[in-house]
Design a protein around this motif. Sequence first.
Motif, PDB file in Angstrom:
ATOM      1  N   ILE A   1      53.267   2.538  17.224  1.00  0.00           N
ATOM      2  CA  ILE A   1      53.265   3.662  18.162  1.00  0.00           C
ATOM      3  C   ILE A   1      53.375   4.986  17.423  1.00  0.00           C
ATOM      4  N   VAL A   2      54.241   5.058  16.432  1.00  0.00           N
ATOM      5  CA  VAL A   2      54.385   6.286  15.650  1.00  0.00           C
ATOM      6  C   VAL A   2      53.101   6.582  14.881  1.00  0.00           C
ATOM      7  N   ALA A   3      52.485   5.554  14.290  1.00  0.00           N
ATOM      8  CA  ALA A   3      51.225   5.748  13.563  1.00  0.00           C
ATOM      9  C   ALA A   3      50.126   6.236  14.499  1.00  0.00           C
ATOM     10  N   LEU A   4      50.057   5.663  15.693  1.00  0.00           N
ATOM     11  CA  LEU A   4      49.053   6.088  16.665  1.00  0.00           C
ATOM     12  C   LEU A   4      49.308   7.527  17.126  1.00  0.00           C
ATOM     13  N   ALA A   5      50.560   7.878  17.326  1.00  0.00           N
ATOM     14  CA  ALA A   5      50.893   9.244  17.749  1.00  0.00           C
ATOM     15  C   ALA A   5      50.522  10.260  16.672  1.00  0.00           C
ATOM     16  N   THR A   6      50.790   9.954  15.408  1.00  0.00           N
ATOM     17  CA  THR A   6      50.419  10.882  14.343  1.00  0.00           C
ATOM     18  C   THR A   6      48.907  10.965  14.187  1.00  0.00           C
ATOM     19  N   LEU A   7      48.202   9.848  14.396  1.00  0.00           N
ATOM     20  CA  LEU A   7      46.743   9.881  14.343  1.00  0.00           C
ATOM     21  C   LEU A   7      46.188  10.771  15.447  1.00  0.00           C
ATOM     22  N   VAL A   8      46.704  10.645  16.656  1.00  0.00           N
ATOM     23  CA  VAL A   8      46.260  11.479  17.771  1.00  0.00           C
ATOM     24  C   VAL A   8      46.572  12.951  17.484  1.00  0.00           C
ATOM     25  N   GLY A   9      47.745  13.225  16.933  1.00  0.00           N
ATOM     26  CA  GLY A   9      48.104  14.603  16.579  1.00  0.00           C
ATOM     27  C   GLY A   9      47.165  15.183  15.531  1.00  0.00           C
ATOM     28  N   ALA A  10      46.829  14.388  14.523  1.00  0.00           N
ATOM     29  CA  ALA A  10      45.903  14.858  13.485  1.00  0.00           C
ATOM     30  C   ALA A  10      44.521  15.119  14.062  1.00  0.00           C
ATOM     31  N   VAL A  11      44.059  14.258  14.944  1.00  0.00           N
ATOM     32  CA  VAL A  11      42.737  14.450  15.560  1.00  0.00           C
ATOM     33  C   VAL A  11      42.738  15.713  16.425  1.00  0.00           C
ATOM     34  N   LEU A  12      43.786  15.934  17.195  1.00  0.00           N
ATOM     35  CA  LEU A  12      43.858  17.138  18.022  1.00  0.00           C
ATOM     36  C   LEU A  12      43.873  18.405  17.176  1.00  0.00           C
ATOM     37  N   LEU A  13      44.611  18.384  16.071  1.00  0.00           N
ATOM     38  CA  LEU A  13      44.619  19.544  15.177  1.00  0.00           C
ATOM     39  C   LEU A  13      43.250  19.768  14.548  1.00  0.00           C
ATOM     40  N   ALA A  14      42.571  18.678  14.171  1.00  0.00           N
ATOM     41  CA  ALA A  14      41.232  18.807  13.591  1.00  0.00           C
ATOM     42  C   ALA A  14      40.251  19.394  14.607  1.00  0.00           C
ATOM     43  N   VAL A  15      40.360  18.988  15.860  1.00  0.00           N
ATOM     44  CA  VAL A  15      39.478  19.527  16.903  1.00  0.00           C
ATOM     45  C   VAL A  15      39.736  21.019  17.091  1.00  0.00           C
ATOM     46  N   ARG A  16      40.995  21.432  17.102  1.00  0.00           N
ATOM     47  CA  ARG A  16      41.311  22.856  17.235  1.00  0.00           C
ATOM     48  C   ARG A  16      40.795  23.643  16.044  1.00  0.00           C
ATOM     49  N   LEU A  17      40.875  23.050  14.854  1.00  0.00           N
ATOM     50  CA  LEU A  17      40.371  23.724  13.659  1.00  0.00           C
ATOM     51  C   LEU A  17      38.854  23.883  13.726  1.00  0.00           C
ATOM     52  N   VAL A  18      38.161  22.856  14.187  1.00  0.00           N
ATOM     53  CA  VAL A  18      36.703  22.929  14.297  1.00  0.00           C
ATOM     54  C   VAL A  18      36.309  23.975  15.348  1.00  0.00           C
ATOM     55  N   ARG A  19      37.072  24.108  16.411  1.00  0.00           N
ATOM     56  CA  ARG A  19      36.784  25.135  17.416  1.00  0.00           C
ATOM     57  C   ARG A  19      36.951  26.539  16.839  1.00  0.00           C
ATOM     58  N   ALA A  20      37.823  26.688  15.852  1.00  0.00           N
ATOM     59  CA  ALA A  20      38.024  27.997  15.224  1.00  0.00           C
ATOM     60  C   ALA A  20      36.904  28.329  14.247  1.00  0.00           C
ATOM     61  N   ARG A  21      35.981  27.424  14.041  1.00  0.00           N
ATOM     62  CA  ARG A  21      34.900  27.605  13.071  1.00  0.00           C
ATOM     63  C   ARG A  21      34.014  28.800  13.407  1.00  0.00           C
ATOM     64  N   ARG A  22      33.855  29.119  14.671  1.00  0.00           N
ATOM     65  CA  ARG A  22      32.970  30.219  15.068  1.00  0.00           C
ATOM     66  C   ARG A  22      33.480  31.568  14.567  1.00  0.00           C
ATOM     67  N   LEU A  23      34.731  31.671  14.186  1.00  0.00           N
ATOM     68  CA  LEU A  23      35.292  32.920  13.681  1.00  0.00           C
ATOM     69  C   LEU A  23      35.110  33.087  12.172  1.00  0.00           C
ATOM     70  N   LEU A  24      34.610  32.074  11.485  1.00  0.00           N
ATOM     71  CA  LEU A  24      34.595  32.100  10.027  1.00  0.00           C
ATOM     72  C   LEU A  24      33.800  33.259   9.452  1.00  0.00           C
ATOM     73  N   GLY A  25      32.698  33.621  10.071  1.00  0.00           N
ATOM     74  CA  GLY A  25      31.889  34.707   9.542  1.00  0.00           C
ATOM     75  C   GLY A  25      32.651  36.018   9.476  1.00  0.00           C
ATOM     76  N   ALA A  26      33.523  36.243  10.425  1.00  0.00           N
ATOM     77  CA  ALA A  26      34.267  37.494  10.484  1.00  0.00           C
ATOM     78  C   ALA A  26      35.545  37.462   9.646  1.00  0.00           C
ATOM     79  N   LEU A  27      36.015  36.295   9.280  1.00  0.00           N
ATOM     80  CA  LEU A  27      37.310  36.196   8.608  1.00  0.00           C
ATOM     81  C   LEU A  27      37.225  36.235   7.091  1.00  0.00           C
ATOM     82  N   GLY A  28      36.049  36.211   6.536  1.00  0.00           N
ATOM     83  CA  GLY A  28      35.896  36.340   5.091  1.00  0.00           C
ATOM     84  C   GLY A  28      36.072  35.033   4.345  1.00  0.00           C
TER      85      GLY A  28
END
Length: 113
Positions: A14-41
């Motif tokens: 259960i703990v391993a699954l919870a950390t996997l879900v947390g990592a996937v959610l963070l990765a999705v949020r990071l990929v959504r922030a990709r559209r700002l990369l051109g402006a952030l240098g």
Amino acid sequence: MSRQMWILVVLVAIVALATLVGAVLLAVRLVRARRLLGALGAGGKVAFYGALIYTILPVDVLPDPIYLDDMGVLAGALIYLTRLAHKHRAAQRRLPGQPESPPEQGRLRRPVS
């Protein structure tokens, strides 16, 4: 296997699954922030791609069933990108002739006479 051992195995799963879900959610949020990369240098691009590469590659500080290091890297990149985005937005909103830094709290700026 004894009952206590099964309980331990289920809790670890259960703990391993919870950390996997947390990592996937963070990765999705990071990929959504990709559209700002051109402006952030270059710093924003390095943080974004570095975090993704670290998460995807099998070489980790901790073994892969434990995703805490991946979550830490992804969260750090998100925090860094968020700060860069806030600075970028503040710079865009600044009116011409306005000072670059806001006045210190508790201290008012007075015109020089």
